[in-house]
Design a protein around this motif. Structure first.
Motif, PDB file in Angstrom:
ATOM      1  N   VAL A  85       0.823  -1.218   0.000  1.00  0.00           N
ATOM      2  CA  VAL A  85       0.000   0.000   0.000  1.00  0.00           C
ATOM      3  C   VAL A  85       0.855   1.265   0.000  1.00  0.00           C
ATOM      4  O   VAL A  85       0.384   2.336  -0.424  1.00  0.00           O
ATOM      5  N   ASP A  86       2.091   1.174   0.462  1.00  0.00           N
ATOM      6  CA  ASP A  86       2.953   2.360   0.470  1.00  0.00           C
ATOM      7  C   ASP A  86       3.843   2.452  -0.766  1.00  0.00           C
ATOM      8  O   ASP A  86       4.642   3.390  -0.879  1.00  0.00           O
ATOM      9  N   TYR A  87       3.730   1.517  -1.674  1.00  0.00           N
ATOM     10  CA  TYR A  87       4.502   1.587  -2.920  1.00  0.00           C
ATOM     11  C   TYR A  87       4.177   2.876  -3.687  1.00  0.00           C
ATOM     12  O   TYR A  87       5.095   3.621  -4.090  1.00  0.00           O
ATOM     13  N   PRO A  88       2.886   3.183  -3.878  1.00  0.00           N
ATOM     14  CA  PRO A  88       2.569   4.457  -4.556  1.00  0.00           C
ATOM     15  C   PRO A  88       3.022   5.673  -3.750  1.00  0.00           C
ATOM     16  O   PRO A  88       3.417   6.689  -4.336  1.00  0.00           O
ATOM     17  N   ILE A  89       2.971   5.566  -2.420  1.00  0.00           N
ATOM     18  CA  ILE A  89       3.356   6.695  -1.581  1.00  0.00           C
ATOM     19  C   ILE A  89       4.830   7.036  -1.784  1.00  0.00           C
ATOM     20  O   ILE A  89       5.209   8.207  -1.938  1.00  0.00           O
ATOM     21  N   VAL A  90       5.669   6.006  -1.803  1.00  0.00           N
ATOM     22  CA  VAL A  90       7.102   6.230  -2.044  1.00  0.00           C
ATOM     23  C   VAL A  90       7.310   6.863  -3.415  1.00  0.00           C
ATOM     24  O   VAL A  90       8.086   7.824  -3.580  1.00  0.00           O
TER      25      VAL A  90
END
Length: 570
Positions: A85-90
């Motif tokens: 879920v944090d892949y796009p955030i990074v």
């Protein structure tokens, strides 16, 4: 036939926005709903929903932390992780600062990751706990200090900073970073991704994808979606629907379609870290998933796995296949298994920043064998061997112009000149286009093998096999496989010493073959393994200049497979 233009009107594409600004801050004319219309992402394991405000807040906090801790700016960041879920955030936090993302296959060995880190000169490695051992080893090999490794999730006693710690630190202080702003037209050249592809030949190359290219492809698909002739309640692409991201975010398909187009168009995306067929069926049932972006091996399983009948898949309304050709037979089989779902396929490649064609929007079961219809803004040429343009229905190499085209390969002028010519991408695929502007892929002119949609360059495997003393020469080709589409097979000329041992022992030939297979399995990612086996030959066919004639061995293998299939039917 002259050039063929994709039907429909293409909406304007902004060339002064970064991808994160386009996704978070801008409302484009093709965006059908407000950005907070539905949750953007759903964590598959927990069911946690992440909406627009959470996404934007975490992105900005992480950008602040990256700037404060490392002074991140125009640097390369590598993400080595399964879907998260944090892949796009990074990714989006990096874009706030002007950094470039290089996404690595989480199945890579440390050696394969070393190649990517070295090629991109990455200055920060974001790694999932599943990949920590390989990530640490690769970072050490290229001289990247542990202080520049970020864990997506906490690992006890790892001694590394976590993403949660960075987000918390960034959220606790006032914003001090200056966002990377683009001048008019700069989006066409400012790089966003270095995405690895084998191009038309050779070892993996870093494809340079600017911000404009990905934005353009999202706008192209959204422009196409708005041409749906059905009433709104029957539209193929519906805001508020649920999609799934089981295809990896490091791959151009998952990167553009699942991470960007879906939330842009108002979908909620269930993020699945790793493909497991029964787990995927459970997620479809649990989250009432409506849209399945898949690759052909998943369709094979949907058609043949006995467990399919045990799950409620009635929510599925649309299935789009890509990354590798989908046969007419599989298309029709899937239509019987899931009769309420429309079925079709698209075509794209890393060099075109994914899709140039999409499943026909006015058909329930798209023309079997077709790779969809051309998208708005796409122009194609079908070029015969003599350089002339082929008429409608005649085959030739597919050459593509699209606003989404990448701009070349990093530090590889020769390969760039071969594939990218005057704004056109020479795909190496043999195709034809019919009167409806539908695309049909016939064969690959280039040497690449596509295993489950992943590219495998024969020279990479051949070079590795030639390290073995029992191998004098080798040629690797793709052989047909019902599940994977293609798998690599090595045609090997044993060394003189090996040939003498083979003559003296009935078991020696198999021992040498097993050694070759293990050598690849020990050093290469799983889809590069020699699942097609090893076959001994007297000599590798070559032309007078020494170029390997792979087509001879491919054709020989196809003939043998066809003969075997015919014999099995008797």
């Amino acid at each position: 036939m002259s050039e063929v233009y994709g039907p429909g009107e293409l909406a304007p594409i902004p060339d002064d926005l970064s991808i994160v600004q386009f996704m978070h801050d801008h409302h484009h004319s093709t965006r059908p709903v407000p950005k907070d219309f539905a949750p953007w992402f759903i964590e598959e394991e927990t069911g946690r929903q992440i909406g627009y405000e959470d996404v934007k807040t975490r992105t900005n906090a992480l950008a602040q932390a990256l700037h404060a801790r490392w002074g991140i700016g125009e640097l390369q960041i590598c993400i080595f992780s399964p879907n998260h879920v944090d892949y796009p955030i990074v990714t989006w936090a990096a874009f706030r600062l002007g950094a470039i993302i290089s996404a690595a296959n989480p199945a890579y060995t440390a050696d394969e990751l070393v190649y990517q880190l070295s090629a991109t000169h990455a200055k920060l490695l974001v790694v999932h706990p599943w990949n920590l051992a390989a990530g640490r080893a690769a970072a050490q090999a290229v001289g990247l200090p542990a202080a520049r490794i970020v864990l997506l999730e906490r690992v006890p006693h790892a001694g590394l900073v976590t993403l949660a710690e960075l987000v918390a630190a960034g959220a606790a202080v006032p914003r001090t970073f200056v966002e990377r702003a683009l001048r008019p037209g700069e989006g066409r050249t400012k790089l966003a991704f270095l995405s690895f592809s084998s191009g038309t030949t050779g070892l993996p190359k870093a494809v340079q994808i600017p911000h404009f290219s990905l934005i353009a492809n999202v706008v192209q698909i959204a422009s196409f979606a708005k041409t749906d002739p059905h009433p709104p309640k029957e539209h193929r692409y519906r805001p508020g629907d649920v999609s799934m991201a089981v295809l990896p975010f490091y791959h151009i398909y998952g990167q553009v379609i699942n991470m960007h187009f879906m939330p842009f168009y108002g979908y909620s995306v269930v993020i699945i870290p790793k493909f497991d067929f029964l787990g995927m069926l459970n997620s479809i049932q649990r989250y009432r998933i409506n849209f399945l972006p898949v690759v052909p091996p998943m369709i094979v399983a949907l058609c043949k796995h006995p467990a399919v009948q045990k799950y409620d898949l009635s929510s599925v309304r649309h299935i789009a296949s890509g990354a590798a050709p989908l046969s007419s037979e599989l298309t029709l089989q899937l239509a019987k298994v899931l009769p309420n779902a429309s079925v079709g396929q698209g075509y794209g490649m890393t060099e075109t920043c994914t899709a140039i064609s999409f499943p026909q929007i006015d058909m329930h079961i798209c023309t079997p064998g077709s790779a969809g219809v051309l998208l708005p803004g796409v122009v194609v040429r079908v070029v015969r061997e003599d350089g002339a343009l082929a008429p409608v229905g005649e085959t030739g190499e597919l050459v593509v112009y699209s606003p989404s085209n990448a701009v070349g390969y990093l530090n590889n002028d020769e390969a760039t000149r071969e594939t990218f010519r005057d704004g056109w991408v020479h795909t190496g695929d043999e195709v034809y286009v019919n009167e409806k502007k539908e695309l049909f892929v016939v064969d690959r002119i280039k040497d690449l093998i596509k295993v489950k949609g992943f590219q495998v360059a024969p020279p990479e495997l051949e070079g590795h096999i030639l390290e073995l003393p029992d191998v004098s020469d080798v040629c690797v080709v793709g052989v047909a496989d019902e599940y994977s589409g293609e798998v690599p097979r090595a045609f090997v000329v044993p060394s003189a010493g090996a040939q003498e041992r083979i003559k003296g022992s009935a078991d020696e030939a198999q021992r040498i073959k097993d050694t070759i297979i293990k050598h690849i399995a020990d050093h290469k990612v799983h889809y590069k393994r020699l699942a097609g086996g090893v076959e001994f030959i007297d000599a590798v066919p070559k032309n007078p200049s020494g170029k390997i004639l792979r087509r001879i061995l491919r054709d020989r293998t196809r003939a043998a497979q066809a003969a075997s299939a015919s014999k099995a039917k008797l």
